[in-house]
Design a protein around this motif. Sequence first.
Motif, short mmCIF file in Angstrom:
data_model
loop_
_atom_site.label_atom_id
_atom_site.label_comp_id
_atom_site.label_asym_id
_atom_site.label_seq_id
_atom_site.Cartn_x
_atom_site.Cartn_y
_atom_site.Cartn_z
N ASN A 1 0.83 -1.20 0.00
CA ASN A 1 0.00 0.00 0.00
C ASN A 1 0.87 1.25 0.00
O ASN A 1 2.11 1.17 -0.05
CB ASN A 1 -0.96 -0.02 1.18
CG ASN A 1 -0.26 -0.01 2.52
OD1 ASN A 1 0.91 0.37 2.63
ND2 ASN A 1 -0.96 -0.44 3.57
N SER A 2 0.24 2.40 0.09
CA SER A 2 0.98 3.67 0.00
C SER A 2 1.93 3.88 1.17
O SER A 2 2.88 4.67 1.08
CB SER A 2 -0.01 4.84 -0.07
OG SER A 2 -0.86 4.83 1.06
N ASN A 3 1.69 3.17 2.27
CA ASN A 3 2.58 3.27 3.44
C ASN A 3 3.73 2.28 3.37
O ASN A 3 4.57 2.25 4.29
CB ASN A 3 1.79 3.04 4.73
CG ASN A 3 0.74 4.11 4.96
OD1 ASN A 3 0.97 5.27 4.64
ND2 ASN A 3 -0.40 3.72 5.52
#
Length: 453
Positions: free
Chosen positions: A360-362
Amino acid sequence: MVSLTCTFGLLSSAASLTSAALLPKSANPFLTPYASQDPSRNTSSAALDQSVATQRYFHSRRVKKGEIERPWTKVKDPKEKWVTIIPLIGMLVGFIIAGYMVWDGLSTVVNHKYCPVYMSDFPNSGLESDIWTKEAEVGGFGNGQFEETTVTTENVFIQDGMLHIKPTLQDASLIEKNSVINLQVDGICTSSLWTNCITGTNTTNGTIANPVKSGRINTKKGASIKYGRIEVEAKLPAGDWLWPAIWLLPVKKVYGEWPESGEIDIVESRGNNYTYPQGGNNIVSSSLHWGPDSVNDAWWRTNVKRNALHTTFGKKFHTFGLEWSEKYLFTYIDTRLLQVLYTTFTKGGLWERGHFPEANSNGTKYVDPWSQTGRPSTPFDQDFYLIMNVAVGGTNGWFQDDKNGKPWVDESPDPRKDFWNARNNWYPTWNQSGEMVVKSVKMWQQEGYNGCP
């Protein structure tokens, strides 16, 4: 007769040449040849006319078959036969292909056996309390919807043997003055999240309570299926910014939070008329929601729309159906032959089909929650229950900004307030058919699951 003889006022070609040589230049060849018709003519002229009269005039006869030679028929083109052979071969191949397709289709169709789970045509005695739950919440169900769903008969009721889910305006006193709607205090909130149970109006910061009320009901309490069929005979609402839906959610979140555990949308639509660019109540869609999180919901890979020909889905009742097995899932309208969404659960499963990113974006790596089961249908291999509702508005993009006078912007400080202030424009469009009307709901369990022998 073999031949016909016709006498006209014309000479045959041979007689014409002979007579023309005998006639004086002053004679009119088109005058009658019979002297008795003109007594003033002299004897020599009459005699001449009499001789002409004895000549044969134009003679026509039917030619017998075979009397005229046709030399072109004696010369055969060796390639000419292919003009007939090639089309015949094409037709034969076409019949073979069509026959194979029919055979293949019939041989692959599985006519499952089913057990009835729930059958209702909504008697006037009311909703069965052991089957249905009226949902009460104010959170917008994750889509920023504007309605408060209630448990009252104002928004969900049975009349004349039909179920009605009807949106109405919120009480103006809760909008125009400081107020609090706390469904937890009343003990009726059906959500476990407090944000879905409490809202209100704050005149200082300009926020308002939900501007409309509506209904959402489900069968989680008493009727669910794992593979099977569902048919809902209903008429969808007509009215600006209405969002009707007939859909399913899993009884248990076996694979995680939405959409990891899946969602099945049998039908959803918009109440706007046919001029709405995204499609109004003349178009319905079916879809599946599945993915590792809400950002990577792969619904767009399993989404299909169906247009109503020369009418809308708010004009008359239609049967909205679902057939679901461990190998396929499809939705249909009125008949199983008129399919909307058709999805097969193939080897590799939905994780492979989704082509999801690695993280994911993290930077957190995604873990495949489905393939470990060994079932290609995962997450659509659990018990699901039925939901029916009429939502209003929303901020998730279902109604795009700047389309057909949309009175709010999704990212505005308080889209609910913008919507409420424009009520004189949209509320009158609900007057005639601004409700979902349901004649019947039928649910069947596929044989071999959930106690169906």
